[in-house]
Design a protein around this motif. Structure first.
Motif, PDB file in Angstrom:
ATOM      1  N   UNK A 367      40.416  31.279  28.361  1.00  0.00           N
ATOM      2  CA  UNK A 367      41.040  32.493  27.851  1.00  0.00           C
ATOM      3  C   UNK A 367      42.518  32.520  28.209  1.00  0.00           C
ATOM      4  N   UNK A 368      43.289  33.201  27.373  1.00  0.00           N
ATOM      5  CA  UNK A 368      44.738  33.155  27.513  1.00  0.00           C
ATOM      6  C   UNK A 368      45.288  33.748  28.786  1.00  0.00           C
ATOM      7  N   UNK A 369      44.542  34.673  29.455  1.00  0.00           N
ATOM      8  CA  UNK A 369      45.075  35.329  30.632  1.00  0.00           C
ATOM      9  C   UNK A 369      44.833  34.528  31.906  1.00  0.00           C
ATOM     10  N   UNK A 370      44.107  33.401  31.835  1.00  0.00           N
ATOM     11  CA  UNK A 370      43.913  32.574  33.016  1.00  0.00           C
ATOM     12  C   UNK A 370      45.223  31.838  33.308  1.00  0.00           C
ATOM     13  N   UNK A 374      43.091  24.584  35.179  1.00  0.00           N
ATOM     14  CA  UNK A 374      41.656  24.405  34.968  1.00  0.00           C
ATOM     15  C   UNK A 374      41.065  23.500  36.043  1.00  0.00           C
ATOM     16  N   UNK A 375      39.852  23.830  36.480  1.00  0.00           N
ATOM     17  CA  UNK A 375      39.142  23.006  37.454  1.00  0.00           C
ATOM     18  C   UNK A 375      38.756  21.664  36.830  1.00  0.00           C
ATOM     19  N   UNK A 376      38.895  20.609  37.607  1.00  0.00           N
ATOM     20  CA  UNK A 376      38.436  19.290  37.173  1.00  0.00           C
ATOM     21  C   UNK A 376      37.584  18.682  38.284  1.00  0.00           C
ATOM     22  N   UNK A 387      41.672  28.037  40.845  1.00  0.00           N
ATOM     23  CA  UNK A 387      41.483  27.326  39.586  1.00  0.00           C
ATOM     24  C   UNK A 387      40.882  28.284  38.570  1.00  0.00           C
ATOM     25  N   UNK A 388      40.981  27.918  37.285  1.00  0.00           N
ATOM     26  CA  UNK A 388      40.282  28.660  36.240  1.00  0.00           C
ATOM     27  C   UNK A 388      39.133  27.803  35.730  1.00  0.00           C
ATOM     28  N   UNK A 389      37.987  28.490  35.455  1.00  0.00           N
ATOM     29  CA  UNK A 389      36.809  27.772  34.965  1.00  0.00           C
ATOM     30  C   UNK A 389      35.834  28.780  34.380  1.00  0.00           C
ATOM     31  N   UNK A 390      35.401  28.530  33.148  1.00  0.00           N
ATOM     32  CA  UNK A 390      34.402  29.394  32.531  1.00  0.00           C
ATOM     33  C   UNK A 390      34.865  30.808  32.298  1.00  0.00           C
ATOM     34  N   UNK A 402      34.341  17.997  43.410  1.00  0.00           N
ATOM     35  CA  UNK A 402      33.159  17.799  42.589  1.00  0.00           C
ATOM     36  C   UNK A 402      32.183  18.956  42.560  1.00  0.00           C
ATOM     37  N   UNK A 403      32.446  20.047  43.288  1.00  0.00           N
ATOM     38  CA  UNK A 403      31.558  21.213  43.275  1.00  0.00           C
ATOM     39  C   UNK A 403      32.066  22.196  42.221  1.00  0.00           C
ATOM     40  N   UNK A 404      31.269  22.472  41.226  1.00  0.00           N
ATOM     41  CA  UNK A 404      31.693  23.289  40.092  1.00  0.00           C
ATOM     42  C   UNK A 404      31.723  24.764  40.446  1.00  0.00           C
TER      43      UNK A 404
END
Length: 420
Positions: A367-370, A374-376, A387-390, A402-404
């Motif tokens: 979403x644009x407000x994040x 992004x998490x990798x 981070x941003x995710x989902x 590696x932990x989501x």
């Protein structure tokens, strides 16, 4: 508040657990506020500057270089209609007094003459500039009649000298409500009704009616402009409903702002203080979209989470950020988002017509407000990384790889900051 002269932010000790339940709200006299900014001011060249429907967007300007960025006052976006110069210095000879020394060497040679001219230019646009006292490392003691007199006199001298519109009380090492009350009433007597008095207490400073800032706000409610609570570097605190809330969420902000709204202050005297970017504080960062949710909840009773006010309060005093300089590092995302919300009211302007057709494809990105990256799965994160995710932003509590986010549970490494 991470308002300091060293080169990196320092998290304050978190305040754990619950505190004594809040006393019942008590009545105080009706407020006679200094003039709020007009909806629109006309500048000399005919350009107009929006003033957020009478609400303040307060930002602190650094008179030092802490690694964020440095700038002259002339670079401050017009969205900020109340600029707090951080910070005053202790007077060399008058106990309790303050002075100001421009740190030209840290500000790329910014001169005193340029600084004074920029104050006038900002004010010519209908905006205000005040001097802030305190911060994380700064302190001035006002605990007896002499110190109170010296504080009032030297603050008024700075106002006359530089043209400051008022003062911000940001003392974080304790405050004597009795003598600071005397000092600010004396200052008001010298400066008149146009004086701006702001304060930026920590959350613990309003947990009980006996706390210093709580007493001070009550004592000067008739001349107080705004209380911009620092909803960060806090830890868990009690809301006005005597429930415990965790920083970094709209519930935390709304439930604690309710304390000031129910103690007898006018809604126009209550502001929400948040960091502009995660790096600006040790904890409590919220994406601007989450701050909008807290505003909507308090003002209109919409977008609330677990906390909801018994009745909406209408327009509150505004929003504050630490700081303008930190906001500059993120393209002024804080100022742009919050100013648009203040101008549009609860929920903003909204579209005038419904969509004409359904989207043919689902969204492909965050979403644009994040605002966070992004998490990798292959990246390494340490405590405090966001981070941003989902469709949400998450803060790492410790080292992880590696932990989501969203899969580690309540006690896992990732703590939800909020949807974005």
């Amino acid at each position: 508040m991470n308002r300091h002269r060293n080169r990196s932010p320092r998290a304050k000790a978190l305040v754990a657990g619950a505190f004594a339940a809040l006393a019942a709200a008590f009545a105080i006299g009706a407020s006679q506020l200094p003039s709020a900014p007009n909806e629109v001011q006309t500048v000399a060249d005919g350009e107009t500057v929006a003033q957020q429907n009478g609400q303040w967007l307060t930002g602190y300007w650094h008179n030092f270089d802490n690694g964020s960025t440095v700038m002259p006052l002339s670079d401050i976006p017009s969205e900020y209609n109340l600029v707090a110069v951080a910070f005053a210095d202790n007077h060399a000879s008058l106990d309790g007094g303050i002075t100001f020394n421009l740190a030209s060497g840290e500000l790329d040679g910014y001169t005193d003459a340029q600084f004074r001219a920029d104050i006038e230019a900002v004010q010519a646009e209908g905006r205000k500039v005040i001097i802030s006292v305190g911060g994380e490392r700064g302190n001035v003691t006002v605990a007896n009649p002499t110190q109170a007199q010296n504080f009032a006199d030297t603050t008024y001298e700075l106002m006359q000298d530089y043209g400051f519109d008022g003062v911000d009380i940001d003392l974080e090492h304790g405050i004597n409500a009795q003598y600071m009350t005397d000092a600010l009433r004396d200052l008001h007597g010298q400066a008149g009704d146009d004086l701006i008095i702001a304060m930026a207490p920590q959350t613990i400073d309003f947990q009980t009616p006996g706390a210093g800032y709580h007493q001070l706000a009550s004592n000067i409610s008739d001349i107080l402009t705004i209380v911009n609570m620092q909803y960060y570097n806090s830890g868990s605190m009690l809301g006005c409903d005597q429930q415990v809330y965790t920083q970094g969420t709209p519930d935390f902000v709304a439930a604690l702002a309710c304390i000031q709204l129910e103690m007898g202050l006018s809604p126009s005297q209550v502001g929400l203080g948040l960091p502009a970017v995660p790096s600006a504080a040790g904890g409590g960062y919220m994406a601007p979209a989450q701050i909008v949710r807290a505003l909507d909840c308090l003002e209109a009773g919409t977008n609330c989470g677990n906390f909801s006010p018994d009745s909406p309060y209408g327009a509150i005093g505004g929003v504050m950020t630490w700081s303008i300089n930190w906001d500059a590092t993120n393209g002024y995302a804080f100022a742009n988002t919050i100013s648009d919300r203040l101008a549009g009211g609860p929920g903003g302007e909204g579209p005038t017509d419904p969509p004409t057709e359904e989207p043919t494809d689902p969204p492909t990105g965050e979403p644009g407000d994040c605002t966070a990256s992004a998490w990798t799965s292959g990246a390494t994160y340490t405590g405090g990384d966001v981070v941003s995710h989902g469709g949400s932003e998450w803060r790492a509590q410790w080292w992880t790889q590696g932990e989501e986010p969203g899969t580690t549970g309540e006690w896992g490494v990732w703590r939800l900051v909020g949807a974005c």
